[in-house]
Motif scaffolding. Structure first.
Motif, mmCIF file in Angstrom:
data_model
loop_
_atom_site.group_PDB
_atom_site.id
_atom_site.type_symbol
_atom_site.label_atom_id
_atom_site.label_comp_id
_atom_site.label_asym_id
_atom_site.label_seq_id
_atom_site.Cartn_x
_atom_site.Cartn_y
_atom_site.Cartn_z
ATOM 1 N N GLN A 64 0.547 5.269 1.424
ATOM 2 C CA GLN A 64 -0.239 6.288 2.115
ATOM 3 C C GLN A 64 0.541 7.594 2.016
ATOM 4 O O GLN A 64 1.601 7.735 2.634
ATOM 5 C CB GLN A 64 -0.456 5.874 3.576
ATOM 6 C CG GLN A 64 -1.182 4.531 3.706
ATOM 7 C CD GLN A 64 -0.958 3.858 5.059
ATOM 8 O OE1 GLN A 64 -0.181 4.339 5.878
ATOM 9 N NE2 GLN A 64 -1.631 2.747 5.263
ATOM 10 N N SER A 65 0.017 8.514 1.233
ATOM 11 C CA SER A 65 0.753 9.736 0.925
ATOM 12 C C SER A 65 0.212 10.925 1.715
ATOM 13 O O SER A 65 -0.993 11.066 1.908
ATOM 14 C CB SER A 65 0.634 10.020 -0.578
ATOM 15 O OG SER A 65 1.160 11.289 -0.881
ATOM 16 N N GLU A 112 0.848 -1.195 0.000
ATOM 17 C CA GLU A 112 0.000 0.000 0.000
ATOM 18 C C GLU A 112 0.882 1.242 0.000
ATOM 19 O O GLU A 112 2.058 1.174 0.364
ATOM 20 C CB GLU A 112 -0.896 0.009 1.243
ATOM 21 C CG GLU A 112 -1.870 -1.164 1.301
ATOM 22 C CD GLU A 112 -2.628 -1.191 2.616
ATOM 23 O OE1 GLU A 112 -3.591 -0.428 2.743
ATOM 24 O OE2 GLU A 112 -2.228 -1.964 3.489
ATOM 25 N N SER A 115 -3.103 0.884 -3.445
ATOM 26 C CA SER A 115 -2.580 -0.424 -3.060
ATOM 27 C C SER A 115 -2.580 -1.346 -4.267
ATOM 28 O O SER A 115 -3.312 -1.122 -5.236
ATOM 29 C CB SER A 115 -3.415 -1.034 -1.931
ATOM 30 O OG SER A 115 -4.708 -1.344 -2.400
ATOM 31 N N GLY A 123 -1.971 7.902 -3.247
ATOM 32 C CA GLY A 123 -1.885 6.652 -2.508
ATOM 33 C C GLY A 123 -2.517 5.531 -3.302
ATOM 34 O O GLY A 123 -2.856 5.696 -4.482
#
Lengths: 395, 140
Positions: free
Chosen positions: A285-286, A283, A296, A294
């Motif tokens: 997550q930004s 994944e 996944s 972001g």
């Protein structure tokens, strides 16, 4: 005639590596440093490898389309069995593979190992990650037939992330009576990474760290000689600070990943058959999804291999390896990597070997855009071949 | 295709058998080791260092014959279910991943001496070797 005890070794150990493996005329697998009486002996092992990569199209692992000798590895390790329960060990390792590695020697692994009972031991230090059947031995060219392990599950370019962790490992082996035996390893720690320049990448990596890595591997040996069945699970998180072009502040990206692999191996006499199936969930997550989104992806990885030794000096091997980088997108050349490999391994003597390997590749999913002038993978040649030549001396 | 053909030609040229003729052996332990019979699986696990302790918690000290010994070939095949070369690969994996070290490799007389001088030792020698008091155990 002792193979490994009681031999004295000159002080210039680094010079000794090539000298011993190339010139010695004994069936040796180790040298031993005999110190003062009462001080434990030091077992010394090492290897030197040089390879050559050539592809018919696309650059793979190195500038391979023009032919590349940037495929070198050197390792030297020392092990001290301090008592019958306690051992210490350290391995120096240096390599160059395309743009990875810079020939600098680094501590590949080091540990204190206390094996209290067969069913319970503890290692602390920098320890190889037991993921699948061969991850912890993937550096050891002399221990296998193929030059390149199936890259779907053992990607050489991910070595820094996947090979070793610094922390603690609990391990053991227990007999299950008529049901065979169980080999298990559990670990937790971190991975220290160097920030490396990414030529051609629009992003600048400011910081890179792995706050945790944890996992386990269990291998069951049923009461059939040579059969092993098992599973491995690994979880880690990669945190990085990136600077995008024109951005005033760095963007933090957290990348948690969960990897598992199911394994089966049958190794009896001179035959080895193995297969593994794996999925990796990664994944992103930004902190600034507008610039770095972001998301996944789940990748799917599998291989089957067979090797056979027809003579002590000759082994042949073949495998088929399959990679889908994203199981939700399986169409297009960039969405898959098929790899059919054939290898011949010649053991010239007990401490020198030569390997010849050919790969037919379909797809570009296993290629690096960065290595190919930042061209999109969908624009690279879909059918290509890789030729690998490698020689390793070891003791 | 050329590589596949090369493999086939090499395999055909190499023929079938991988090891020289085999000779019989006896498994021996230190005279104070309180066993007279061992399970083959136990012996295999001890030589591959999966098991490191006797039931009385004494450390097992396996000692091997050299790789060219015909008795080694037979022992590896019958007890470990591996060829000598496959055992060497096994130890390469263990050595360079920072796990175990292989047993010392000695000749027959030196194996007997090692077994006699190391409590907990476990070895094997060519049948007919002078044992000088080393204890022979049955393996089944």
């Amino acid at each position: 005639m002792s193979r490994e005890r009681g031999r004295s070794v000159p002080k210039r150990l680094l010079l000794l590596v090539p000298a011993v493996v190339l010139l010695a005329h004994r069936p040796a697998a180790a040298a031993t440093l005999s110190l003062r009486e009462g001080v434990p002996e030091i077992d010394v092992h090492g290897f030197v490898s040089q390879g050559f990569l050539l592809t018919t199209a696309n650059d793979y692992l190195a500038d391979s389309s023009r032919g590349s000798f940037e495929f070198s590895e050197v390792g030297l390790n020392f092990t001290v069995p301090a008592t019958d329960r306690l051992r210490m060990g350290v391995q120096l390792f240096s390599r160059r593979l395309g743009s990875d590695g810079d020939y600098r020697a680094a501590l590949d692994w080091y540990y204190l190992d206390y094996r209290w009972q067969d069913w319970l031991g503890v290692r602390a230090g920098r320890v190889k990650l037991p993921f699948g059947l061969y991850n912890d031995t993937s550096d050891t060219d002399s221990a296998r037939t193929a030059v390149l392990l199936p890259q779907s599950i053992y990607p050489t370019r991910n070595r820094d992330f996947l090979l070793a962790q610094t922390g603690v490992e609990i391990y053991g082996f227990t007999s299950l009576g008529s049901a065979g035996g169980l080999d298990y390893r559990l670990y937790g720690g971190t991975i220290f990474l160097d920030v490396k320049p990414q030529p051609g990448s629009p992003l600048t990596v400011l910081d890179l760290e792995v706050p945790f890595v944890a996992g386990a591997r269990v291998l069951w040996g049923p009461p059939i000689d040579g059969l092993r069945l098992g599973g491995s699970l690994q979880a880690l998180r990669l945190d990085t600070d990136l600077l995008a072009p024109g951005a005033s502040a760095p963007i933090t990206v957290k990348i948690p990943a969960t990897l598992w692999v199911a394994s089966v191996e049958y190794a009896v006499r001179d035959l080895l058959v193995a297969a593994e199936y794996s999925r990796w969930l990664v994944e992103a997550q930004s902190s600034n999804p507008a610039v770095i989104p972001g998301g996944s992806a789940v990748s799917e990885r599998a291989y089957a291999l067979v090797t056979y030794r027809t003579r002590p000096w000759l082994q042949a091997g073949a495998y088929y390896s399959l990679l889908f980088p994203d199981v939700e997108h399986r169409t297009g050349r960039e969405a898959v990597q098929h790899d059919v490999a054939l290898t011949l391994r010649f053991d010239v003597n007990a401490y020198w070997l030569i390997k010849v390997e050919g790969h037919y590749m379909h797809g570009t999913g296993g290629l690096s855009s960065t290595l190919n002038g930042n061209r999109p993978l969908s624009s690279l040649v879909p059918d290509w071949a890789l030729f690998v030549l490698k020689t390793t001396a070891h003791f | 295709m050329r590589i596949a053909a090369l493999i086939l030609v090499s395999l055909a040229a190499a023929g079938a058998p991988t090891e020289p003729s085999r000779s019989s052996y006896v498994v021996i332990v230190h005279p104070e080791t309180p066993v007279s019979r061992l399970d083959r699986k136990f012996v295999a696990d001890a030589f591959l260092r999966r098991k490191t302790r006797w039931p009385d918690d004494r450390p097992i000290r396996p000692v091997d014959l050299g790789p060219d010994s015909p008795a080694r070939a037979r022992f590896s095949r019958e007890t470990l279910a591996l060829s000598v070369a496959s055992v060497r690969n096994y130890w390469q994996q263990r050595i360079f991943s920072g796990q175990e070290l292989p047993p010392p490799e000695l000749d027959d007389e030196a194996v007997v001496s090692y077994v006699l001088s190391h409590p907990g030792a476990l070895g094997y020698v060519v049948a007919g070797t002078r044992l000088k008091g080393a204890k022979v155990v049955d393996v089944n």
